[in-house]
Design a protein around this motif. Structure first.
Motif, short mmCIF file in Angstrom:
data_model
loop_
_atom_site.label_atom_id
_atom_site.label_comp_id
_atom_site.label_asym_id
_atom_site.label_seq_id
_atom_site.Cartn_x
_atom_site.Cartn_y
_atom_site.Cartn_z
N THR A 1 0.72 -1.10 0.01
CA THR A 1 -0.05 0.00 -0.05
C THR A 1 0.94 1.28 -0.03
O THR A 1 2.07 1.08 0.28
CB THR A 1 -0.78 -0.02 1.39
N GLN A 2 0.26 2.53 -0.24
CA GLN A 2 1.08 3.60 -0.21
C GLN A 2 1.55 3.76 1.15
O GLN A 2 2.69 4.32 1.37
CB GLN A 2 0.06 4.95 -0.69
N ARG A 3 0.91 3.68 2.16
CA ARG A 3 1.26 3.69 3.60
C ARG A 3 2.67 2.71 3.81
O ARG A 3 3.32 3.27 4.43
CB ARG A 3 -0.07 3.69 4.55
N GLN A 4 2.28 1.69 3.46
CA GLN A 4 3.45 0.56 3.79
C GLN A 4 4.86 0.98 3.29
O GLN A 4 5.84 1.08 3.77
CB GLN A 4 3.18 -0.66 3.18
N LEU A 5 4.75 1.64 1.81
CA LEU A 5 5.88 1.86 1.14
C LEU A 5 6.54 3.08 1.85
O LEU A 5 7.62 3.10 2.09
CB LEU A 5 5.75 2.23 -0.41
N MET A 6 5.57 4.07 2.28
CA MET A 6 6.08 5.34 3.01
C MET A 6 6.78 4.96 4.28
O MET A 6 7.71 5.65 4.78
CB MET A 6 4.93 6.41 3.20
N ASN A 7 6.09 4.04 4.99
CA ASN A 7 6.78 3.36 6.23
C ASN A 7 8.35 2.95 5.97
O ASN A 7 9.07 3.01 6.74
CB ASN A 7 5.68 2.73 6.86
N ILE A 8 8.19 2.03 5.10
CA ILE A 8 9.38 1.45 4.84
C ILE A 8 10.57 2.31 4.49
O ILE A 8 11.68 2.20 5.05
CB ILE A 8 9.19 0.22 3.71
N LEU A 9 10.02 3.41 3.73
CA LEU A 9 11.19 4.08 2.91
C LEU A 9 11.35 5.33 3.68
O LEU A 9 12.09 6.35 3.64
CB LEU A 9 11.13 4.35 1.49
N ASP A 10 10.35 5.75 4.61
CA ASP A 10 10.35 7.01 5.43
C ASP A 10 10.46 8.13 4.76
O ASP A 10 11.38 9.12 4.59
CB ASP A 10 11.71 6.98 6.35
N PHE A 11 9.25 8.33 4.00
CA PHE A 11 8.90 9.41 3.33
C PHE A 11 7.39 9.75 3.35
O PHE A 11 6.96 8.89 3.64
CB PHE A 11 9.64 9.69 2.06
N GLU A 12 7.01 10.95 2.94
CA GLU A 12 5.75 11.31 2.93
C GLU A 12 5.37 11.71 1.42
O GLU A 12 6.34 11.56 0.69
CB GLU A 12 5.40 12.40 3.72
N ASN A 13 4.04 12.07 0.97
CA ASN A 13 3.69 12.47 -0.42
C ASN A 13 3.65 11.39 -1.23
O ASN A 13 3.56 11.76 -2.60
CB ASN A 13 4.31 13.66 -0.53
N LEU A 14 3.56 10.16 -1.21
CA LEU A 14 3.79 9.31 -2.12
C LEU A 14 2.39 9.48 -3.08
O LEU A 14 2.70 9.40 -4.46
CB LEU A 14 3.58 7.73 -1.58
N SER A 15 1.12 9.74 -2.42
CA SER A 15 0.07 9.86 -3.40
C SER A 15 0.47 10.88 -4.59
O SER A 15 -0.03 11.07 -5.59
CB SER A 15 -1.08 9.98 -2.51
N ARG A 16 0.99 11.89 -4.16
CA ARG A 16 1.31 13.03 -4.75
C ARG A 16 2.21 12.85 -5.93
O ARG A 16 2.12 13.37 -6.99
CB ARG A 16 1.58 14.39 -4.15
N TYR A 17 3.10 12.01 -5.71
CA TYR A 17 4.07 11.45 -6.45
C TYR A 17 3.70 10.82 -7.68
O TYR A 17 3.94 10.91 -8.80
CB TYR A 17 5.32 10.69 -5.83
N GLU A 18 2.78 9.64 -7.09
CA GLU A 18 2.09 8.66 -7.97
C GLU A 18 1.25 9.18 -8.84
O GLU A 18 1.03 8.89 -10.16
CB GLU A 18 1.43 7.66 -7.44
N ASN A 19 0.57 10.55 -8.49
CA ASN A 19 -0.29 11.14 -9.34
C ASN A 19 0.53 12.52 -10.13
O ASN A 19 -0.14 13.12 -10.82
CB ASN A 19 -1.42 11.93 -8.64
N ASP A 20 1.60 12.36 -9.96
CA ASP A 20 2.53 13.47 -10.95
C ASP A 20 1.82 14.82 -10.59
O ASP A 20 2.19 15.65 -11.38
CB ASP A 20 2.28 13.24 -12.32
N GLU A 21 1.53 15.10 -9.28
CA GLU A 21 1.56 16.32 -8.65
C GLU A 21 2.69 16.90 -8.01
O GLU A 21 2.80 18.15 -7.87
CB GLU A 21 0.33 16.37 -7.74
N ARG A 22 3.57 16.13 -7.82
CA ARG A 22 4.80 16.52 -7.15
C ARG A 22 5.99 15.84 -7.53
O ARG A 22 5.79 14.40 -7.77
CB ARG A 22 4.59 16.60 -5.60
#
Length: 114
Positions: free
Chosen positions: A21-42
């Motif tokens: 999940t997005q949350r799992q990957l953010m926790n594993i790699l210690d960063f935020e905003n995965l949704s915005r990266y995946e949606n090409d917003e950031r």
């Protein structure tokens, strides 16, 4: 056929292929905003690109462009490391980016002295 024509789509593809999940990957790699990266917003910074590359064992070239550079692939296959070099890389990978910079700087100083 999967369309991976953007950085965000490639990141989402890697995550989904690993059943995370997005949350799992953010926790594993210690960063935020995965949704915005995946949606090409950031766009993720280089540290996040490197973390993704290491975690998914894929080149940063592929994450950034969707393509592997031939010269990079050929270069990887031709290198044979001795035990000291392998140990150095293993230890180096455990350092922070700042610490890696310090080590590289010191190595450059040593080379200049010769």
């Amino acid at each position: 056929m999967i369309c991976l024509n953007s950085l965000g789509k490639r990141i989402a593809y890697l995550r989904k292929r690993s059943n995370l999940t997005q949350r799992q990957l953010m926790n594993i790699l210690d960063f935020e905003n995965l949704s915005r990266y995946e949606n090409d917003e950031r766009k993720p910074n280089i540290d996040i690109i490197v973390k993704l590359s290491k975690h998914f064992k894929i080149s940063t070239d592929w994450i950034l462009t969707g393509q592997e550079h031939k010269s990079y692939r050929n270069f990887q296959h031709k290198i044979e490391l001795d035990d000291n070099e392998k140990n150095f890389i293993k230890l180096f990978d455990q350092l922070t980016e700042f610490e890696k910079g310090q080590i590289i700087g010191r190595m450059e100083q040593l080379i200049e002295m010769h």
